[in-house]
Design an enzyme around this catalytic site. Structure first.
Site, PDB file in Angstrom:
ATOM      1  N   ASN B 461       0.822  -1.410  -0.255  1.00 31.28           N
ATOM      2  CA  ASN B 461      -0.069   0.172  -0.264  1.00 31.28           C
ATOM      3  C   ASN B 461       0.781   1.828   0.019  1.00 31.28           C
ATOM      4  OD1 ASN B 461      -2.607  -1.814   0.352  1.00 31.28           O
ATOM      5  ND2 ASN B 461      -1.065  -2.117   2.722  1.00 31.28           N
ATOM      6  N   HIS B 462       2.144   1.116  -0.569  1.00 33.23           N
ATOM      7  CA  HIS B 462       2.976   2.252  -0.677  1.00 33.23           C
ATOM      8  C   HIS B 462       3.260   2.413  -2.168  1.00 33.23           C
ATOM      9  CE1 HIS B 462       5.220   0.250   2.867  1.00 33.23           C
ATOM     10  NE2 HIS B 462       4.242   0.922   3.213  1.00 33.23           N
ATOM     11  N   ILE B 463       1.915   3.261  -2.615  1.00 34.15           N
ATOM     12  CA  ILE B 463       2.052   4.325  -3.798  1.00 34.15           C
ATOM     13  C   ILE B 463       2.474   4.688  -4.093  1.00 34.15           C
ATOM     14  CG2 ILE B 463       0.234   4.131  -5.537  1.00 34.15           C
ATOM     15  CD1 ILE B 463      -2.204   3.478  -3.015  1.00 34.15           C
TER      16      ILE B 463
END
Lengths: 462, 525
Positions: B461-463
């Site tokens: 979830n580290h976009i």
């Protein structure tokens, strides 16, 4: 003189003294150290400091029913502080409530208590203050409304409510501890200023001394030895622990003004002084409220609602709660536990057996919910965030009622209006209204009294 | 009549990046309007949602997706993101006031200086147009703003610092202490993580009290969330409109003239301003720009999508370790973050998962068919001994990994949903083999049994990427100041601008970039 000698001995035994690494030579340094201890006992810093980095430089706002009063700069700065004050002027301020230019001082400055301090002690405090670095900081003017901005009116107030002069005490040697306790409570720590209710003219109601009072929305509880309404059921050790740490598991934890008093003042008192203070409080006439059948700390039962809550409410983005139990679970239970029992070590206090909850006056419970707690002691920093910006008046009322019913005195109830008043700093004093109604008559009377007082004073001086 | 909406600076998105920019500017007296697609949810409601949800491991479960601003949901799945390519980019993000940092591990690492020079040093990926040294003061400001606690005991995390952490790190849990002792004596480098989590009362927020549910929701705000700066920005005078889904950027020549948003009823509103900051994360922001045909002269908008592909290991230790005491993550293994090998395969960071294992232990004990006392004993044993490690691998920016607005699939307001094409290349896969060996060694050191590897490259979830930063307008979307090359009054705040992914959580870096951007905008407003 005997008292001063005793004081000196006590001061030398104090922890404040012990912390001084290299005392200045001669008696001047002794006087300064004694003054430091006395200034701590009198909690001067509380009202005379707004920025921690500028101790005693003033600017601290004190809300009164008539407007805000700012504690002045009492560092030795000659322009903005008290650097130009003579000994006589300083003594006159503390003993008579009169400023450098002869003006009457607002009794937010507790000269009603300080008047009972010995001249030696007053001068020791001055010596201490003058040993500090001067800080340039102008004190804001006091924006009081008419007629309270007329300092002359204070002369009238003093007539009714101020008896200058030292404590009348039994000076037998057997009475030394009690005498010291009285001096601490009545003169230095000025306990009555918060714990004694005020009469119509905002003077202390001596008949109800230490019987509990409301201060800016906070309840300063009954600290007379009555076992139900006061502190009679506390042990000496518990009272001492409370004054040192602000926390006694199963009894109470300090917030608001009491937390400040403990943080800045009481916890720094010597063991002997705390003992004397406790001894004295146990000696004042007990005041019992006939509605009290149990001490405040003996109230409450564990909550069991958590189980019932689960699986009932849908997962949602709604910001209105379906029940007070839900508000409690979402806002409080993560620290105070679902049962309300807090943590076993008391870091997160139990809400049962808690004097702020087990009370018929829910002022402090609501104030703690709104403003939180911050209390720094040797035990660490007790901190709870305030929920004023998070919950509206109805939600706070709902939460408070849940806690009062579950953990406290179920006879207590609050409504959103009460919470709104607490947000604004507590119930308004009737005095401004009374004053507005009879303003002219009052001013006329005050002027008459003032004239009489001036006459008397001149005669006395002559 | 509709209200005329205008501000000197219009910020789209109220997560940590947008909120920091808004707060800095509002403090400086600039008029700021924040448009947030999602609703405003109170913390206590999220806490109650978490407690009511049976899906305790699904950290999106307490954040229900709304009709007007849907976000990915997995229990049950709402299939908001459309997946193409060989790997699902099944990321989590939250569309709500305050954004995705409502739920995170609060890890606030700085990048390594070498992470900014991957092309020069290792011949892979890209170089940043700014250096670590340039960003260092902003890293520190971000640490102060977010409230970071970290090892002030001289532990070297490889990112030089001029100031100590604002707070000392929290005490390690017993399990973390054990791993710290054993692994450090066997050649690994285990360190306490810097985290935006209070170890003492800080910024009017309490110290962590160990609820151990940081990633669904910190119930007491001991952990930083974007909502902190949203509220500070509002106090400083910024205005926020929730449920305002920006769907169009309107140009006037080369300048942005306005943005348009839909309210939940589908009614469109036009918002004008002098400067525009897009801070709606690395998926929704490029989607908006592509829908509006804005800022894409390079053709790079939406491309170079990155994350930190994760692998994991779970095993039963031969001693009781009691995971779950304190926050969900406390320590990391950092000796594989950098080195010459990075020209060949990805650097990575490994971390010990301190999430309570009661749920997994119970599922397993039930699966074994146990009942009564034996069931209880097995749950206790497994809850005390289950160990889980995870990792972040540094993926390279690849233009083929991209997000575009879907042509077929629309959301409740008729706005295109994101369509993501994503693949994980050999650079990561090769590294993952090495990671697996490290996992095996760790499991061995703790007498591990039932060792299970998770090689699926889980999303973290580290976009990142999608609006990449660079000097050349032909190959990048924004310049070193986070300004779009194409439009002088359009800026990007957030991790979308990051040209490399590094091996650590991106939030502190995006916060530092946001503060740097705010300084620039303050000068212009």
């Amino acid at each position: 003189m005997k008292l001063a000698a005793a004081l000196l001995a006590l001061a030398l035994a104090s922890p404040v003294q012990a912390q001084q690494a290299a005392p200045l030579p001669g008696s001047a340094s002794d006087q300064i150290l004694r003054g430091q201890y006395l200034a701590t006992a009198a909690d001067c810093i509380a009202c005379h400091t707004v920025d921690e980095k500028k101790p005693f430089a003033g600017g601290y706002p004190i809300a009164t029913p008539f407007g805000t009063i700012y504690g002045p700069n009492i560092t030795p700065d000659k322009e903005t502080g008290i650097g130009n004050w003579s000994d006589e002027e300083f003594v006159r301020a503390l003993h008579e409530g009169i400023g450098k230019h002869g003006e009457h001082l607002y009794p937010a400055f507790p000269y009603t208590a300080f008047s009972k301090m010995t001249r030696d002690d007053v001068l020791a405090i001055k010596a201490y203050l003058f040993s500090l670095p001067p800080i340039v900081q102008k004190t804001p003017p006091n924006p009081l409304s008419f007629p309270f901005n007329q300092r002359a009116i204070l002369a009238g107030w003093k007539l009714f409510n101020f008896q200058p002069g030292k404590l009348q005490q039994d000076d037998s040697p057997a009475n030394a501890v009690l005498r010291r306790g009285a001096y601490l409570a009545e003169a230095l720590a000025h306990c009555q200023e918060c714990h004694t209710p005020r009469n119509l003219t905002m003077g202390l109601d001596k008949k109800l001394a230490y019987g509990g009072a409301n201060v800016a929305g906070w309840k300063a509880y009954n600290i007379t030895p009555d076992p139900m309404s006061g502190i009679g059921a506390w042990t000496d050790a518990e009272l001492m622990q409370y004054l040192r740490t602000g926390m006694v598991k199963g009894k109470a934890s300090a917030a608001g003004g009491m937390a400040e008093a403990i943080e800045h003042s009481l916890r720094h008192l010597s063991e002997d002084d705390l003992k004397a203070l406790v001894r004295y409080l146990r000696s004042v006439p007990p005041i019992h409220d006939s509605l009290d059948s149990k001490p405040r700390f003996a109230m409450g039962k564990p909550a069991t609602d958590e189980v019932e809550l689960r699986g009932v409410a849908a997962i949602s983005v709604s910001n209105s709660a379906t029940s007070a139990a839900e508000l409690f679970s979402g806002n409080c239970a993560s620290c105070h536990a679902a049962s309300g029992a807090g943590s076993s070590d008391g870091t997160y206090p139990s809400l049962m057996n808690n004097s702020a909850v087990g009370t018929r006056d829910p002022s402090n419970l609501v104030m703690v919910i709104l403003q939180g707690v911050s209390r720094q002691t040797a035990e660490g920093h007790a901190f709870m965030p305030g929920f004023a910006g998070r919950l509206d008046d109805a939600q706070v009322a709902s939460l408070a009622n849940y806690m009062l019913g579950q953990f406290g005195d179920e006879r207590s109830k609050v409504d959103a209006g009460f919470v709104a008043r607490q947000r604004a700093g507590g119930p308004p004093s009737p005095l401004p209204k009374l004053m507005a109604a009879g303003a002219f008559a009052m001013v006329a009377a005050v002027l008459a009294l003032l004239a009489w007082w001036w006459h008397k004073r001149r005669t006395h001086t002559a | 009549m509709k209200e005329a909406l205008s501000a000197e600076v219009v910020v789209v998105g109220s997560g940590v990046a947008g909120a920091l920019v808004a707060h800095q500017l509002a403090q400086a007296g600039v008029s700021v309007l924040i448009l947030e697609a999602g609703p405003r949810i109170e913390r206590w409601r999220i806490v109650e949602n978490f407690r009511n949800s049976p899906a305790k491991d699904d950290f999106m479960a307490p954040y229900p997706s709304t009709r007007q601003a849907p976000h990915p949901q997995y229990t049950p799945p709402n299939d908001y993101l459309i997946f193409k390519g060989t790997h699902k980019y099944n990321s989590q993000y939250i569309r709500a006031v305050g954004g995705t940092t409502w739920h995170w591990a609060a890890s606030t690492w700085r990048f390594l200086p070498n992470d900014f020079r991957m092309q020069t040093l290792y011949g892979v990926g890209r170089d940043w147009p700014i250096s670590y040294d340039e960003l260092e003061p902003f890293y520190y400001r971000a640490e102060v703003e977010l409230g970071v606690s970290g090892p002030n005991d001289g532990t070297d995390l490889g990112s030089p610092r001029r100031q100590p952490y604002p707070m000392d790190h929290l005490p390690l849990s017993y399990m973390d202490q054990r791993f710290f002792e054993v692994l450090n004596s066997k050649g690994f480098k285990v360190v306490p993580e810097p985290v935006a989590r209070n170890s003492r009362a800080y910024d009017q927020r309490p110290s962590c009290c160990g609820n151990n549910n940081c990633m669904p929701i910190c119930p007491i705000a001991a952990m930083y969330s974007g909502i902190i700066h949203v509220e500070k920005a509002e106090k400083a005078g910024a205005r926020l409109i929730a449920n305002a889904v920006v769907y169009r950027i309107e140009l006037d020549g080369k300048r942005v003239a306005a943005v348009h948003y839909k309210d939940p009823q589908g009614v469109s509103h036009r918002v004008t301003g002098k400067q525009f900051v897009l801070a709606a994360n690395g998926i929704e922001t490029p989607k908006l720009m592509l829908m509006s045909e804005v800022g894409n002269s390079s053709g790079q908008v939406g491309r170079n999508l990155m994350d930190h592909p994760g692998t994991g290991v779970t095993f039963q230790a031969d001693e009781d370790l009691w995971p779950g005491r304190g926050p969900m993550e406390l320590t990391s293994i950092v000796d594989m973050r950098d080195g010459a090998f990075r020209s060949d395969y990805a650097g990575k960071k490994l971390h010990l998962n301190n999430m309570a294992q009661t749920g997994s232990a119970t599922r397993m004990a039930l699966h074994l068919g146990l009942v009564g006392r034996k069931l209880n004993e097995e749950i206790r044993r497994r809850a005390a001994r289950t160990v889980n490690f995870n990792s972040f691998h540094d993926i390279l920016p690849d233009p083929a990994n991209r997000i575009v607005p879907s042509r077929e699939h629309k959301d409740g307001l008729g706005i295109a949903r994101p369509e993501i094409t994503y693949a994980i290349g050999d650079y990561v896969k090769k590294s993952a083999v090495h990671t697996r060996a490290a996992y095996a060694r760790i499991a061995h050191l703790f007498g591990g049994t039932e060792v299970k590897f998770d090689d699926d490259f889980a999303p973290n979830n580290h976009i990142m990427g999608t609006l990449i930063m660079g000097q050349d307008p032909k190959t990048s979307v924004v310049d070193a100041d986070c300004r779009t090359h194409d439009h002088e009054n359009l800026f990007i705040a957030g991790s979308a601008v990051m040209p490399t992914a590094g091996t650590v959580n991106c939030t502190l870096t995006l916060a530092a970039l946001a503060l740097r951007l705010a300084d620039l905008l303050r000068g212009k407003a």
